[in-house]
Design an enzyme around this catalytic site. Structure first.
Site, PDB file in Angstrom:
ATOM      1  N   CYS A  10       0.783  -1.203  -0.005  1.00 19.90           N
ATOM      2  CA  CYS A  10       0.061  -0.110   0.130  1.00 19.90           C
ATOM      3  C   CYS A  10       0.886   1.170  -0.054  1.00 19.90           C
ATOM      4  O   CYS A  10       1.793   1.323  -0.501  1.00 19.90           O
ATOM      5  CB  CYS A  10      -1.058  -0.043   1.163  1.00 19.90           C
ATOM      6  SG  CYS A  10      -0.321   0.202   2.753  1.00 19.90           S
ATOM      7  N   ARG A  16      -3.412  -0.545   5.154  1.00 17.15           N
ATOM      8  CA  ARG A  16      -4.014  -1.584   4.452  1.00 17.15           C
ATOM      9  C   ARG A  16      -3.197  -2.780   4.266  1.00 17.15           C
ATOM     10  O   ARG A  16      -3.711  -3.966   4.324  1.00 17.15           O
ATOM     11  CB  ARG A  16      -4.565  -1.091   2.878  1.00 17.15           C
ATOM     12  CG  ARG A  16      -5.701   0.002   3.225  1.00 17.15           C
ATOM     13  CD  ARG A  16      -5.834   0.508   1.713  1.00 17.15           C
ATOM     14  NE  ARG A  16      -4.622   1.695   1.606  1.00 17.15           N
ATOM     15  CZ  ARG A  16      -4.781   2.510   0.585  1.00 17.15           C
ATOM     16  NH1 ARG A  16      -5.632   2.160  -0.583  1.00 17.15           N
ATOM     17  NH2 ARG A  16      -3.873   3.394   0.412  1.00 17.15           N
ATOM     18  N   ASP A 119      -8.249   3.752   1.469  1.00 16.57           N
ATOM     19  CA  ASP A 119      -7.433   4.086   2.466  1.00 16.57           C
ATOM     20  C   ASP A 119      -8.226   4.672   3.685  1.00 16.57           C
ATOM     21  O   ASP A 119      -8.921   5.501   3.699  1.00 16.57           O
ATOM     22  CB  ASP A 119      -6.428   5.159   2.231  1.00 16.57           C
ATOM     23  CG  ASP A 119      -5.407   5.426   3.139  1.00 16.57           C
ATOM     24  OD1 ASP A 119      -5.335   4.782   4.286  1.00 16.57           O
ATOM     25  OD2 ASP A 119      -4.428   6.256   2.640  1.00 16.57           O
TER      26      ASP A 119
END
Length: 147
Positions: A10, A16, A119
């Site tokens: 990420c 994440r 996100d």
């Protein structure tokens, strides 16, 4: 037996991708697949050495996972030669990784989920729980592919 190495990527490796790493690793173990190593990293190194975001760790804990060992790291281009699969959390990460792989792009680079994983960094606990649920569903599909 040859061990396969999957990298989950990420932006900063604190939300994440560590959730993806922890969930995928747990689901692989649950499925009895022991020839896959899962690590995670970020496209940037802003958080290198830091634990995951406390909200990400809390979401994992609420769902029975332990993310306490995680420390953020930046993805290194030479890793393309050391990974068997690179999974991006969104299309922006995918583009960055494909660009970095360049002509040596022999390793598969794919999205972790069928759609971008949003996100949750600027959100609240609900956003982290939603991301974790999306990642769990996507991880189930990867278990089938990695079997």
């Amino acid at each position: 037996m040859s061990v396969r190495h999957v990298e989950v990527v990420c932006t900063g490796n604190i939300c994440r991708s560590p959730i993806g790493e922890v969930v995928l690793r747990a689901k692989l173990a649950e499925a009895g697949i022991d020839d896959v190593v899962v690590t995670s990293s970020g496209t940037g190194g802003w958080h290198s050495g830091d634990p995951m975001d406390p909200r990400a760790a809390a979401a994992l804990a609420r769902h029975g996972y332990d993310g306490s060992a995680h420390r953020a790291q930046e993805f290194r281009s030479y890793w393309f030669g050391e990974r068997d699969l690179v999974l991006a959390m969104d299309s922006g990460h995918l583009s960055t990784l494909v660009r970095r792989a360049g002509a040596e792009g022999a390793v598969p680079i794919d999205l972790f989920a069928e759609t971008d994983v949003p996100d949750p960094y600027y959100g609240d606990d609900t956003n982290f729980d939603e991301v974790l649920t999306q990642i769990e569903k996507a991880a189930d599909l990867w278990i089938t592919r990695l079997r």
